[in-house]
Write a protein that holds these residues in place. Structure first.
Motif, mmCIF file in Angstrom:
data_model
loop_
_atom_site.group_PDB
_atom_site.id
_atom_site.type_symbol
_atom_site.label_atom_id
_atom_site.label_comp_id
_atom_site.label_asym_id
_atom_site.label_seq_id
_atom_site.Cartn_x
_atom_site.Cartn_y
_atom_site.Cartn_z
ATOM 1 N N LYS A 1 -9.408 -0.462 0.244
ATOM 2 C CA LYS A 1 -8.470 0.069 -0.732
ATOM 3 C C LYS A 1 -8.684 1.583 -0.776
ATOM 4 O O LYS A 1 -9.580 2.098 -1.460
ATOM 5 N N ASP B 1 -6.124 3.682 -1.552
ATOM 6 C CA ASP B 1 -5.136 4.243 -2.472
ATOM 7 C C ASP B 1 -5.231 3.434 -3.758
ATOM 8 O O ASP B 1 -4.959 2.224 -3.775
ATOM 9 N N GLN C 1 -2.276 1.151 -4.804
ATOM 10 C CA GLN C 1 -1.789 0.079 -3.945
ATOM 11 C C GLN C 1 -2.802 -1.048 -3.894
ATOM 12 O O GLN C 1 -3.976 -0.876 -4.234
ATOM 13 N N SER D 1 -2.932 1.412 3.472
ATOM 14 C CA SER D 1 -3.201 1.931 2.137
ATOM 15 C C SER D 1 -3.635 3.387 2.139
ATOM 16 O O SER D 1 -3.772 3.993 1.075
#
Length: 953
Positions: free
Chosen positions: A726, A728, A731, A776
């Motif tokens: 992850k 971001d 997102q 991402s």
């Protein structure tokens, strides 16, 4: 009858063929059906034309020539050879050899040295008739003489006793131009020169020669070059280490190109480099029945001779040798200042009466020097003369006396008296000459040393670093002869010299600048055959010497280092490890008393830092550098030695590594933590680890950031490996599943994850390779920490990661590496570091080896329970209450422990005495069993002594 009282010997008039253009033409009897020619020759050349002639009434001819030191005859017609026969061998040895050639009708033969075993005969389908001329040694340059056009070259050497048709040729008539014809000959003289006498091949090189030159075969000598002058081995283990070599056996040549040969040592490449030189008696040896009239004397022979050992010891910073003397009613010194009962002899052949750990001229052992002997009236433990085993053990470290070559023991002939000794190998560390350096700060400063005089071979080698564009490294002048090595331009080094044949130069051009403030290596050599120059690993440049010119270098001034006698074009920078013909010049000592020159040169990491691998940090030392492997997953002198650091994780165990560069700053500041980690951003990372478990789901590894970005590696409930990125915070994470098999099967699984921006590469068990693409993001911003096992702090992670974190990880993790960070190594070996927090059951194990136990077992060598850096000293009242309870429990535990120890001691002493009695009754069948029995007895005595002390306590 018809006789006279004299013996008329044939007149020997030798002829010298000086060069490839030399030849001798003698007339023949044309059309005769028989040819007979004989002569003697001597040469050093393997190849060369001896004789040629054109046959009568044919367009063919014959050639008699040397090929690879053998005589060959080739009878030929245009376009094809009729025959080719060979006789003799090794005829280019400079000795006189005879050759007889005959041809009659269709049969030809050749005999060498009148030896029927060195003769050859052949019949040919051609009638042979003599030609009208015979050409010896070559062919005239003029005319079209096809039978002389060959690839063997002219003959260079001597001939004599030439006979044609059983009639001797009068060479004096030839010389007077009465008979025959010739060119470039010396008549009535054999001008052959033995170029291997004296033998200019050094270090046992094998000399061979041709007419114009000699050659040295350096095979199996340990040296190289035109005269086998330059060593192929390094002078010390220190030099091998700084070429990037690891521990192992190496040949070293302690005096370089000097007369001493190479020998084998073991180089122990640790942070300090140790040279280990073994001898022929390393066993623990028992001594009985020795007295002054019949002493026990032992001699030690090393893998090097005493001259080689002296050179190695002199160049080392420190040397030592451990000597252990075990005794029972066997004294070393008897009385403090009395006659010694045992002694040893070192390299200088002087008797020494001090022992390991003591000092020369002090007749003591280590305990006498420290005041710790078991009897304070004596200076050695053994001098207490007790009827029980004790010992005097320590290191002999006075370099001038090492190594030990002989030991004499005289006090083991009394009742119950015996001794045992063991001498360790010679250990030397450091090489004070390899790092001897000087810094030249002005163009007019220099150092001067005695130098070459009358040398046949001269070699110079050194390291330099500079930022200057030019400067003279060294210069030495004679009345006419000189040598000079200089940096002529930023990328050019010139070696110029004159030995009486006129000035000469050898130049090396570097493709890169040499004034980059990095260490560069220079090696220049001038010998009787050639001059050569090499810079770093660039190809060596050389220039051949004239064949008959001056050979000795006659210099009568001092060697100027870092400048010239005229104080012009001086060198600005550092010179290190300067050697002349294998002798190292002590630059530092001379620099201490020379204005404008300083001893030592800093900045070794700038040149050698690339030897520190896998995240190891180069640390400057006064003499060299070392690699700090603290934060590397690897060990060894260059952080290259793979060490499988493994640990067993119990239920709820958590190991958190905080990226420490900004840890302290963020902790002590009121500013937002993320501001300190703004530049801790990754767009690529490499993660390597191995694991072994049977539990699912499991959280293997978790990396988070201050921006709520994270990476988690988990095992799902069905045993699939899953990687969740992850990058971001707005997102959902990218999820990549590897479902090639159930990876929670208790077997060791190897995983390698490599991300380069949006590209993700995953390798499982070194054969399954997969490629994925992230959506991402590409930057991992402001990374905060890495967690192995259970996440204990509140984290904003996805549901699957939370499920895997419910029980964390139970099993084995091994060889974990995140880029160049090794969190397991930091936790196990640097556990008190503020960057590492350990919670729960966490033990080092061998579970990461391919033959290690399964994930449910562990072997503890380090244990950490709830360790999280400095101890919290808060809550004093609660600590006091717990302390009272601890005191009561502690008293009970100590009493029980003492009773158990006493019981164990009694049982162990009884068993040891029983074993010793059996060993004494049985006796020893060989040296190994005797040594084992002695060690058993010494161990028993030591155990008894230790147990007595424990009982008293």
């Amino acid at each position: 009858g018809n006789m006279s009282f004299s013996c008329l010997e044939p007149q020997m008039v030798p002829v010298t063929f000086l060069n490839a253009n030399s030849y001798l033409t003698l007339p023949g009897t044309s059309g005769k059906d028989e040819v007979f020619i004989s002569f003697q020759f001597r040469t050093w050349n393997k190849e060369g034309l001896l004789l040629s002639s054109k046959l009568h009434q044919t367009s063919g001819g014959f050639l008699l020539y040397l090929s690879n030191g053998k005589v060959k005859i080739s009878l030929h017609k245009p376009g094809r050879a009729l025959t080719d026969i060979t006789a003799g061998a090794g005829l280019n040895n400079g000795q006189w050899h005879s050759v007889s050639f005959s041809a009659k009708r269709n049969r030809i033969s050749v005999t060498v040295d009148n030896d029927v075993t060195s003769s050859a005969h052949v019949s040919i389908p051609l009638q042979i008739y003599s030609g009208d001329a015979f050409y010896f040694g070559g062919c005239p340059n003029s005319g079209n003489i096809s039978e002389c056009n060959n690839s063997f070259g002219g003959f260079q050497g001597c001939m004599r006793l030439i006979s044609i048709g059983n009639k001797a040729v009068d060479m004096i008539s030839v010389q007077q131009n009465v008979f025959g014809n010739f060119s470039d000959l010396q008549i009535d003289l054999c001008g052959i020169i033995d170029r291997c006498l004296p033998n200019y091949c050094e270090h046992g090189g094998e000399c061979s020669q041709s007419w114009n030159s000699f050659y040295c075969n350096c095979a199996d000598t340990g040296y190289k070059g035109a005269t086998c002058h330059y060593p192929i081995y390094e002078q010390s283990c220190e030099a091998y280490k700084h070429r990037g070599n690891t521990s192992g056996f190496y040949n070293i040549d302690s005096d370089g190109s000097g007369p001493l040969g190479p020998f084998l040592v073991y180089c122990n490449m640790t942070d300090t480099t140790w040279t280990v030189i073994q001898h022929n008696n390393t066993n623990l040896t028992r001594v009985k029945s020795a007295n002054r009239e019949n002493p026990h004397t032992v001699f030690f022979k090393y893998s090097a001779n005493l001259d080689q050992l002296q050179a190695t010891i002199s160049d080392a910073e420190h040397c030592e040798q451990e000597f252990a003397y075990h005794c029972k009613k066997s004294r070393l010194l008897d009385k403090p200042d009395g006659m010694p009962l045992s002694w040893w002899i070192g390299r200088t052949n002087e008797t020494q009466t001090y022992w390991g750990g003591s000092l020369p001229a002090v007749q003591k052992c280590a305990c006498g020097l420290e005041g710790t002997c078991i009897d304070s009236q004596h200076y050695c433990n053994c001098d207490a003369d007790r009827d029980e085993w004790t010992n005097d053990t320590g290191f002999l470290s006075y370099k001038e006396h090492l190594p030990v070559t002989e030991i004499v023991i005289t006090d083991t002939d009394r009742p119950h008296s015996e001794a045992a000794y063991k001498l360790g190998p010679l250990l030397c560390r450091g090489d004070r000459t390899f790092w001897s350096s000087a810094s030249f700060n002005t163009e007019t400063s220099y150092l001067h040393f005695p130098t070459f005089h009358g040398e046949l071979s001269a070699d110079v080698s050194f390291f330099f670093k500079t930022t200057a564009a030019s400067g003279v490294f060294l210069e030495n002048l004679g009345i006419q002869d000189f040598i000079r090595i200089e940096l002529y331009s930023p990328s050019e080094v010139i070696f110029s010299f004159d030995v009486g044949n006129g000035p000469s130069e050898v130049t090396v051009q570097s493709p890169t600048s040499l004034n980059d403030n990095q260490w560069h290596y220079v090696k220049a050599e001038r010998n009787i055959k050639e001059a050569s120059l090499q810079i770093d690993q660039l190809p060596q440049r050389s220039q051949a010497a004239p064949p008959d010119g001056h050979i000795r270098l006659q210099l009568n001034s001092q060697l100027f280092v870092g400048g010239t006698a005229s104080r012009q074009k001086g060198f600005l920078g550092c010179i290190r490890s300067l050697q002349l013909n294998g002798m190292t010049l002590d630059l530092e000592e001379r620099a201490k008393i020379t204005p404008g020159v300083e001893p030592g040169c800093p900045g070794h990491c700038s040149s050698y830092g690339n030897l520190c691998h896998n995240g190891g940090k180069c640390r400057e030392k006064y003499s060299g550098f070392s690699c700090d492997c603290t934060f590397s997953a690897y060990a060894g002198p260059f952080c290259k030695k793979g060490k499988h650091i493994s640990a067993y994780f119990g239920t709820g165990t958590s190991v958190t590594y905080n990226f420490q560069e900004y840890y302290t700053l963020a902790k002590n500041s009121s500013s937002p933590a993320s501001s300190f980690y703004a530049d801790m951003t990754l767009n690529r990372e490499t993660i390597i680890f191995a694991f072994r478990t049977t539990r699912t789901p499991s959280l293997l590894l978790y990396v988070n950031s201050f921006y709520k970005e994270y990476l988690s590696v988990i095992l799902t409930r069905n045993g699939d490996l899953q990687i969740r990125y992850k990058l971001d915070s707005h997102q959902d994470p990218d999820v990549f599943s590897i479902n090639i098999k159930n990876m929670a099967d208790g077997q060791l699984q190897h995983v390698k994850i490599n991300r380069e921006e949006e590209m993700l590469f995953v390798e499982v068990n070194q054969n399954e390779r997969m490629k994925f693409i992230l959506s991402s993001g590409t930057e991992f911003n402001a990374i905060k920490s890495l967690t192995l096992g259970k996440i204990l702090e509140n984290s904003d992670v996805d549901e699957e990661t939370m499920k895997a974190n419910s029980q964390g990880f139970i099993g084995c993790l091994s060889s974990v590496q995140f880029n160049h960070i090794a969190p397991l190594k930091a936790a196990l070996h640097h556990g008190r570091s503020a960057s590492v927090i350990v919670k729960g059951r966490f033990t080092e194990s061998n579970c990461g080896t391919s033959t290690g136990p399964d994930s449910t077992s562990s072997e503890t060598t380090h244990s950490f329970a709830d360790h999280s850096g400095p101890i919290d000293e808060g809550q004093p009242l609660a600590n006091a209450i717990r302390s009272d309870s601890a005191i009561i429990g502690g008293v009970i535990a100590v009493l029980i422990f003492i009773l158990i120890c006493i019981t164990a001691i009694v049982i162990r002493i009884y068993k040891k005495k029983g074993i010793y009695s059996k060993n004494e009754a049985k006796g020893s069948e060989n040296e190994d069993s005797a040594e084992s029995a002695l060690k058993s007895e010494l161990n028993m005595q030591n155990t008894a002594n230790e147990n007595q002390k424990e009982y008293f306590f």
